[in-house]
Design a protein around this motif. Structure first.
Motif, PDB file in Angstrom:
ATOM      1  N   ARG A 148       3.506   7.096   7.605  1.00 32.59           N
ATOM      2  CA  ARG A 148       3.231   5.681   7.892  1.00 32.59           C
ATOM      3  C   ARG A 148       4.492   4.817   7.855  1.00 32.59           C
ATOM      4  NH1 ARG A 148      -1.745   3.404   4.566  1.00 32.59           N
ATOM      5  NH2 ARG A 148      -1.646   1.789   6.168  1.00 32.59           N
ATOM      6  N   GLU A 149       5.601   5.389   7.441  1.00 26.84           N
ATOM      7  CA  GLU A 149       6.850   4.629   7.440  1.00 26.84           C
ATOM      8  C   GLU A 149       7.210   4.144   8.842  1.00 26.84           C
ATOM      9  OE1 GLU A 149      10.656   3.015   6.525  1.00 26.84           O
ATOM     10  OE2 GLU A 149       8.751   3.226   5.484  1.00 26.84           O
ATOM     11  N   ALA A 173       7.856   8.990  -2.143  1.00 30.67           N
ATOM     12  CA  ALA A 173       6.893   9.954  -1.609  1.00 30.67           C
ATOM     13  C   ALA A 173       7.561  11.297  -1.326  1.00 30.67           C
ATOM     14  CB  ALA A 173       6.254   9.403  -0.336  1.00 30.67           C
ATOM     15  N   GLN A 218       0.833  -1.203   0.000  1.00 30.75           N
ATOM     16  CA  GLN A 218       0.000   0.000   0.000  1.00 30.75           C
ATOM     17  C   GLN A 218       0.866   1.251   0.000  1.00 30.75           C
ATOM     18  OE1 GLN A 218      -3.461  -0.091  -0.227  1.00 30.75           O
ATOM     19  NE2 GLN A 218      -3.157   2.085  -0.686  1.00 30.75           N
ATOM     20  N   GLN A 219       1.991   1.209   0.704  1.00 30.96           N
ATOM     21  CA  GLN A 219       2.919   2.342   0.723  1.00 30.96           C
ATOM     22  C   GLN A 219       3.453   2.631  -0.690  1.00 30.96           C
ATOM     23  OE1 GLN A 219       2.542   4.181   3.543  1.00 30.96           O
ATOM     24  NE2 GLN A 219       4.701   4.155   4.097  1.00 30.96           N
ATOM     25  N   ALA A 262       9.714   3.259  -0.833  1.00 29.46           N
ATOM     26  CA  ALA A 262       8.406   3.897  -1.019  1.00 29.46           C
ATOM     27  C   ALA A 262       8.400   5.288  -0.385  1.00 29.46           C
ATOM     28  CB  ALA A 262       7.303   3.028  -0.414  1.00 29.46           C
ATOM     29  N   GLU A 263       8.999   5.398   0.794  1.00 34.83           N
ATOM     30  CA  GLU A 263       9.080   6.704   1.454  1.00 34.83           C
ATOM     31  C   GLU A 263       9.909   7.679   0.608  1.00 34.83           C
ATOM     32  OE1 GLU A 263      10.495   8.683   5.704  1.00 34.83           O
ATOM     33  OE2 GLU A 263      11.510   6.913   4.919  1.00 34.83           O
ATOM     34  N   ASN A 308       0.579   4.078  -2.880  1.00 38.12           N
ATOM     35  CA  ASN A 308       0.295   5.479  -2.562  1.00 38.12           C
ATOM     36  C   ASN A 308       1.434   6.400  -2.991  1.00 38.12           C
ATOM     37  OD1 ASN A 308      -2.160   4.802  -1.430  1.00 38.12           O
ATOM     38  ND2 ASN A 308      -1.428   4.829   0.677  1.00 38.12           N
ATOM     39  N   ALA A 309       2.676   5.943  -2.814  1.00 38.11           N
ATOM     40  CA  ALA A 309       3.822   6.759  -3.225  1.00 38.11           C
ATOM     41  C   ALA A 309       3.818   6.964  -4.731  1.00 38.11           C
ATOM     42  CB  ALA A 309       5.124   6.095  -2.789  1.00 38.11           C
ATOM     43  N   VAL A 349       2.253   8.774   3.194  1.00 37.46           N
ATOM     44  CA  VAL A 349       3.216   7.681   3.060  1.00 37.46           C
ATOM     45  C   VAL A 349       4.392   7.886   4.014  1.00 37.46           C
ATOM     46  CG1 VAL A 349       4.874   6.564   1.497  1.00 37.46           C
ATOM     47  CG2 VAL A 349       2.591   7.194   0.666  1.00 37.46           C
TER      48      VAL A 349
END
Length: 226
Positions: free
Chosen positions: A47-48, A100, A24-25, A96-97, A28-29, A44
Motif C-alpha cells: 500500500r506504500e 513493516a 493506518q499504515q 511505516a513501510e 498495521n506496521a 503495508v
C-alpha cells in the motif's frame, strides 16, 4: 463559491485522506512488528504505492493553485503548509513501510521477544506516535493550533524512549546472543520511530504557521508557546 475556494477544499480533502492512510499504515506496521504477522507486513508494503501517488497528486495541486490563482494571506499560508505537510506525510509512509519490512524479515515463527518489547517500551512509543498523528489530523480538520501544540510535548516521551533503548538493547544482546540480529533490527526500528515523531512535530509547526502565521522552527519542543 470562488474557484480557488473549491480548489482549496479539494486539496484539504486529499491531504486528509492521505493522513488517514498514513496513520493506518503505521498502525498495521506496528501490529505486524509486535505480532510477527508477515501477511499484514506485506499489505503495508504494497500500500506504500498509494501514499506515493497521493504525494504526487497533492504536490501538483499545490503548484497549480499557486500558479493559477496567486493566493494571498491565509490561503497562501494554507497551500504552502500543505506542500510541506505532504512531504512529511510521505516520509511517515516510508517509515511505516520500513517497520513493516522489519516484520517481514523476522525469522519464521520467531516474533520479537515480548520481554524486549516491554523493556524498550516500544508499544508505548508506537501508541504515542499514533496519538501524535491523530492530534495533528484533528488540529488540521478543526483548524485548532492549540491541539497542534500538544504534539511537541508528546514527542519528548518518544525521544526519551529512544535514548533509553540503546542500553536496554545492548544488555539484551549480551544476555541473548542468539537473538542479536533481532535486537539490532529493533534498535533500527526504534530509531525510525523517533524520526517519525520528528516529522509529526514538523507537521505541527506547519499547522501553526498556517493557522496563526507564527513560525515555530528552532523555538524548541519543550516550550511550544514561547
Amino acid at each position: 463559491m470562488k474557484v480557488i475556494d473549491q480548489e482549496i477544499r479539494s486539496l484539504k480533502n486529499n491531504v486528509s485522506e492521505m493522513w488517514s492512510l498514513v496513520r493506518q499504515q503505521l498502525f498495521n506496521a506496528g501490529e505486524a512488528m509486535l505480532s510477527g504477522d508477515k501477511e499484514l507486513a506485506y499489505k503495508v508494503i504494497s500500500r506504500e504505492r498509494r501514499v506515493n501517488a497521493f504525494e504526487l497528486k497533492i504536490d501538483s495541486d499545490c503548484e497549480d493553485i499557486i500558479a493559477l490563482y496567486a493566493p494571498v494571506a491565509i490561503d497562501l499560508r494554507f497551500v504552502l503548509a500543505m506542500y510541506k505537510i505532504n512531504t512529511n506525510l510521505e516520509r511517515l509512509g516510508d517509515f511505516a513501510e520500513s517497520i513493516a519490512r522489519f516484520a517481514g524479515n523476522l525469522p519464521e515463527g520467531e516474533p520479537v521477544d515480548p520481554d524486549l518489547i516491554k523493556e524498550t517500551r516500544v508499544q508505548i512509543m508506537l501508541d504515542e506516535l499514533l496519538e501524535m498523528l491523530s492530534l495533528a489530523q484533528e488540529a488540521f480538520e478543526k483548524e485548532d493550533s492549540e491541539i497542534a501544540s500538544r504534539i511537541f510535548l508528546k514527542d519528548n516521551l518518544v525521544d526519551e524512549i529512544n535514548v533509553a533503548s540503546t542500553k536496554i538493547i545492548a544488555n539484551y544482546i549480551e544476555t541473548h546472543p542468539g537473538s542479536a540480529l533481532i535486537g539490532l533490527y529493533m534498535a533500527g526500528v526504534i530509531r525510525k520511530m523517533e524520526r517519525f515523531g520528528d516529522h509529526c512535530t514538523n507537521i505541527a509547526e506547519e499547522l501553526i504557521f498556517y493557522l496563526d502565521a507564527k513560525v515555530m522552527k528552532h523555538i524548541g519542543k519543550a516550550d511550544p508557546k514561547a
